[in-house]
Each structure stands twice: as C-alpha cells, then as structure tokens.
Design a protein around this motif. Structure first.
Motif, PDB file in Angstrom:
ATOM      1  N   VAL A  93       0.832  -1.202   0.000  1.00 46.85           N
ATOM      2  CA  VAL A  93       0.000   0.000   0.000  1.00 46.85           C
ATOM      3  C   VAL A  93       0.868   1.254   0.000  1.00 46.85           C
ATOM      4  N   THR A  94       1.969   1.226   0.745  1.00 47.56           N
ATOM      5  CA  THR A  94       2.888   2.361   0.751  1.00 47.56           C
ATOM      6  C   THR A  94       3.401   2.652  -0.654  1.00 47.56           C
ATOM      7  N   ARG A  95       3.744   1.610  -1.388  1.00 47.51           N
ATOM      8  CA  ARG A  95       4.225   1.795  -2.756  1.00 47.51           C
ATOM      9  C   ARG A  95       3.111   2.312  -3.665  1.00 47.51           C
ATOM     10  N   LEU A  96       1.888   1.855  -3.445  1.00 49.02           N
ATOM     11  CA  LEU A  96       0.754   2.357  -4.217  1.00 49.02           C
ATOM     12  C   LEU A  96       0.557   3.846  -3.961  1.00 49.02           C
ATOM     13  N   LEU A  97       0.704   4.265  -2.713  1.00 45.10           N
ATOM     14  CA  LEU A  97       0.561   5.685  -2.391  1.00 45.10           C
ATOM     15  C   LEU A  97       1.641   6.521  -3.066  1.00 45.10           C
ATOM     16  N   ASP A  98       2.823   5.942  -3.248  1.00 45.30           N
ATOM     17  CA  ASP A  98       3.871   6.633  -3.997  1.00 45.30           C
ATOM     18  C   ASP A  98       3.400   6.929  -5.424  1.00 45.30           C
ATOM     19  N   ASP A  99       2.666   5.999  -6.012  1.00 46.06           N
ATOM     20  CA  ASP A  99       2.133   6.207  -7.363  1.00 46.06           C
ATOM     21  C   ASP A  99       1.023   7.258  -7.345  1.00 46.06           C
ATOM     22  N   LEU A 100       0.136   7.159  -6.356  1.00 43.39           N
ATOM     23  CA  LEU A 100      -0.966   8.112  -6.251  1.00 43.39           C
ATOM     24  C   LEU A 100      -0.451   9.533  -6.052  1.00 43.39           C
ATOM     25  N   TYR A 101       0.661   9.677  -5.362  1.00 39.84           N
ATOM     26  CA  TYR A 101       1.241  11.004  -5.132  1.00 39.84           C
ATOM     27  C   TYR A 101       1.414  11.770  -6.439  1.00 39.84           C
ATOM     28  N   LEU A 166      -6.908   4.452  -6.220  1.00 38.74           N
ATOM     29  CA  LEU A 166      -7.965   4.695  -5.246  1.00 38.74           C
ATOM     30  C   LEU A 166      -8.927   3.514  -5.159  1.00 38.74           C
ATOM     31  N   ARG A 167      -9.146   2.835  -6.270  1.00 34.90           N
ATOM     32  CA  ARG A 167     -10.048   1.673  -6.257  1.00 34.90           C
ATOM     33  C   ARG A 167      -9.488   0.562  -5.375  1.00 34.90           C
ATOM     34  N   VAL A 168      -8.170   0.384  -5.413  1.00 32.65           N
ATOM     35  CA  VAL A 168      -7.549  -0.607  -4.531  1.00 32.65           C
ATOM     36  C   VAL A 168      -7.781  -0.232  -3.073  1.00 32.65           C
ATOM     37  N   LEU A 169      -7.598   1.037  -2.739  1.00 33.02           N
ATOM     38  CA  LEU A 169      -7.818   1.485  -1.365  1.00 33.02           C
ATOM     39  C   LEU A 169      -9.278   1.314  -0.963  1.00 33.02           C
ATOM     40  N   ALA A 170     -10.192   1.615  -1.874  1.00 33.69           N
ATOM     41  CA  ALA A 170     -11.616   1.463  -1.573  1.00 33.69           C
ATOM     42  C   ALA A 170     -11.966   0.002  -1.315  1.00 33.69           C
ATOM     43  N   ASN A 171     -11.290  -0.912  -1.985  1.00 30.10           N
ATOM     44  CA  ASN A 171     -11.525  -2.336  -1.771  1.00 30.10           C
ATOM     45  C   ASN A 171     -10.858  -2.842  -0.493  1.00 30.10           C
ATOM     46  N   LEU A 172      -9.833  -2.143  -0.044  1.00 34.04           N
ATOM     47  CA  LEU A 172      -9.061  -2.575   1.123  1.00 34.04           C
ATOM     48  C   LEU A 172      -9.648  -2.080   2.436  1.00 34.04           C
ATOM     49  N   ILE A 173     -10.119  -0.846   2.445  1.00 33.68           N
ATOM     50  CA  ILE A 173     -10.567  -0.229   3.692  1.00 33.68           C
ATOM     51  C   ILE A 173     -11.957  -0.746   4.064  1.00 33.68           C
ATOM     52  N   PRO A 174     -12.116  -1.245   5.294  1.00 31.69           N
ATOM     53  CA  PRO A 174     -13.405  -1.806   5.694  1.00 31.69           C
ATOM     54  C   PRO A 174     -14.444  -0.726   5.973  1.00 31.69           C
ATOM     55  N   ARG A 208     -11.070  13.486  -6.315  1.00 26.04           N
ATOM     56  CA  ARG A 208     -11.998  13.852  -5.237  1.00 26.04           C
ATOM     57  C   ARG A 208     -13.387  13.298  -5.507  1.00 26.04           C
ATOM     58  N   GLN A 209     -13.823  13.321  -6.737  1.00 24.93           N
ATOM     59  CA  GLN A 209     -15.128  12.770  -7.062  1.00 24.93           C
ATOM     60  C   GLN A 209     -15.215  11.292  -6.697  1.00 24.93           C
ATOM     61  N   PHE A 210     -14.129  10.562  -6.914  1.00 24.05           N
ATOM     62  CA  PHE A 210     -14.092   9.144  -6.556  1.00 24.05           C
ATOM     63  C   PHE A 210     -14.176   8.969  -5.044  1.00 24.05           C
ATOM     64  N   VAL A 211     -13.354   9.720  -4.317  1.00 22.93           N
ATOM     65  CA  VAL A 211     -13.350   9.601  -2.852  1.00 22.93           C
ATOM     66  C   VAL A 211     -14.725   9.933  -2.285  1.00 22.93           C
ATOM     67  N   MET A 212     -15.331  11.020  -2.746  1.00 26.53           N
ATOM     68  CA  MET A 212     -16.628  11.436  -2.230  1.00 26.53           C
ATOM     69  C   MET A 212     -17.708  10.387  -2.482  1.00 26.53           C
ATOM     70  N   ALA A 213     -17.526   9.574  -3.508  1.00 25.49           N
ATOM     71  CA  ALA A 213     -18.515   8.553  -3.863  1.00 25.49           C
ATOM     72  C   ALA A 213     -18.342   7.258  -3.080  1.00 25.49           C
ATOM     73  N   HIS A 214     -17.317   7.163  -2.228  1.00 27.01           N
ATOM     74  CA  HIS A 214     -17.043   5.929  -1.496  1.00 27.01           C
ATOM     75  C   HIS A 214     -17.070   6.220   0.006  1.00 27.01           C
ATOM     76  N   GLU A 215     -18.155   5.793   0.642  1.00 29.76           N
ATOM     77  CA  GLU A 215     -18.374   6.102   2.051  1.00 29.76           C
ATOM     78  C   GLU A 215     -17.261   5.574   2.948  1.00 29.76           C
ATOM     79  N   ASN A 216     -16.695   4.417   2.603  1.00 31.09           N
ATOM     80  CA  ASN A 216     -15.659   3.868   3.478  1.00 31.09           C
ATOM     81  C   ASN A 216     -14.387   4.706   3.440  1.00 31.09           C
ATOM     82  N   LEU A 217     -14.053   5.278   2.283  1.00 28.33           N
ATOM     83  CA  LEU A 217     -12.879   6.148   2.208  1.00 28.33           C
ATOM     84  C   LEU A 217     -13.096   7.424   3.029  1.00 28.33           C
ATOM     85  N   VAL A 218     -14.281   8.010   2.902  1.00 33.11           N
ATOM     86  CA  VAL A 218     -14.595   9.222   3.659  1.00 33.11           C
ATOM     87  C   VAL A 218     -14.616   8.921   5.158  1.00 33.11           C
ATOM     88  N   ARG A 219     -15.248   7.808   5.553  1.00 36.46           N
ATOM     89  CA  ARG A 219     -15.327   7.455   6.975  1.00 36.46           C
ATOM     90  C   ARG A 219     -13.944   7.246   7.566  1.00 36.46           C
TER      91      ARG A 219
END
Length: 240
Positions: A93-101, A166-174, A208-219
């Motif tokens: 996940v740390t390496r994925l965040l490097d890409d997202l940066y 972001l889709r990977v993170l949305a699938n990972l975060i409970p 941001r549109q993706f994050v706002m559409a995923h309740e688990n990411l916002v929570r």
C-alpha cells in the motif's frame, strides 16, 4: 523534542503534502510530543525533500525512514501486533501511495483545469507566495513530471492511473474500523495523508469525485482526522 519540518497547511489540513501529513498523523497516533514547523523551502532538507525531522541533533528525512527511526528509538507499539502478511500488505500500500502522489500532484500543478483554483487557494492561505514564485514552482514540477513519466500522459490517462490506485484502497478499507482491525496502525496514517489531501481540498478533480462517492474512504479519513485532534472531519466552508 521532535521537530517535524513539512509543507504548510491548506484547506484546514495540517500539511498539503501526503508524505508530511502521513508523518504528522503517525506522531499524533503514537502519542509522541513534537513541534511542527511549516516551510516551503526544502533546500536544507536531506536530499532536498520534505518532510524531515530533527531530534536531539539528529536529522532524518523521508517519511518511511522517519517512522522507522521513531518506532525503533521510542519503542513504539503502533504496529507491534501486525502479522508478517499484514506488514507485506502495508508495504504494498505504501508503494501504491507513492504512485498516487504523482497523480495528485499532477492534478494541482500541471492540469490547466485545476491549476487556477489550486494556485488561488495557496495565495489566499499563504499571502507571502507570489505569482512569480508559483510559476517557478510550477515549471520545476513540470520537469519532475516529465522525468518521472506522469508528465508525458494526457489528463485522461493520468487520472485513470490514480483512480485505479484509489479503487484498490476502496476495496481494502473496511466499512468499520481500520485497515487491520479496530485500532489504527501506521498504514492508516499513511492512507490518511493522501486521502485527506484529496477529500478536504475543495477542488473537484476526478480523484476527489471518486473519494466522495465511497463512504468507506470518507469514513476512514474523517475517523483518523478526529483521532489525531484535527476536528470532526467536516469540510470547512469555502473562503472567497
């Protein structure tokens, strides 16, 4: 005393760079006292990059190195209960965040659709910044993006890459709790560093549109935001 040097805040977020905010959140979650110095000039930093920290005359740069150093020196237990598989997942996940940066940075400094709003927000919250200085910083970032590779993509391809991250993170975060259970660990601090710099920024990028559409990411983002004492997670009203 630990002193954290990192970029200034923006839109109510303690650091407008994901790496600095990651360390800030880690320090708060770990309960370590520290002072936070906001700077723009990274010339004095190790390898010319922010964030870095100074403690007892010792300087450490790079967010991952800072966290590893503090964990060892202060015998921190934030990640003590993680299994080898969970530690491997955290590294991935740390390496994925490097890409997202790179996609996040591209959306602010390179994309003409969002650059005016980002530069205006910077100057509104940090009046010492000049148009000339921001244009020099933008030109420097253009060079970085070109050599890294993301600057050779068109916006559609760039955002497709970031949305895949972001889709990977949305699938990972409970839906409840944190990545590895009911208590946050350092990977939650890292994820917060980047998601908060998307969620709280009132600039409607595809990220941001993706994050706002995923309740688990916002929570998850707002839960960490509250846990580190930065507020209830509500988005402050716009200032014009």
């Amino acid at each position: 005393m630990i002193t954290l040097y990192s970029y200034p805040e923006l839109f109510g977020v303690a650091d407008n760079n994901g790496y600095g905010l990651k360390v800030f959140a880690f320090l708060r979650l770990a309960g370590l006292p520290f002072t936070h110095e906001h700077i723009f000039d990274a010339s004095a930093a190790p390898r010319g990059q922010l964030p870095y920290m100074v403690e007892d005359g010792e300087t450490v740069g790079d967010s991952a190195a800072i966290i590893a150093h503090l964990t060892l020196k202060h015998a921190l237990t934030l990640d003590a209960g993680l299994t080898p598989a969970q530690r491997d997942t955290a590294l991935l996940v740390t390496r994925l965040l490097d890409d997202l940066y790179w996609v996040m940075s591209y959306s602010r400094w390179k994309d003409d659709a969002f650059w005016p709003a980002f530069s205006a927000a910077l100057q509104r919250e940090h009046p010492s910044l000049t148009d000339e200085g921001l244009q020099k910083a933008r030109a420097f970032n253009f060079q970085r993006y070109h050599y890294q590779g993301i600057g050779r993509y068109d916006p559609e391809a760039t955002y497709a890459r970031g949305l895949a991250d972001l889709r990977v993170l949305a699938n990972l975060i409970p839906a409840e709790g944190y990545v590895f259970g009911p208590k946050p660990t350092s990977i939650d601090a890292a994820i917060y560093g980047f998601i908060a710099n998307i969620y709280f920024f009132r600039i409607e990028t595809p990220l941001r549109q993706f994050v706002m559409a995923h309740e688990n990411l916002v929570r998850h983002c707002t839960a960490i935001h509250a846990a580190i004492g930065c507020g209830d997670g509500s988005i402050p009203p716009s200032r014009v």
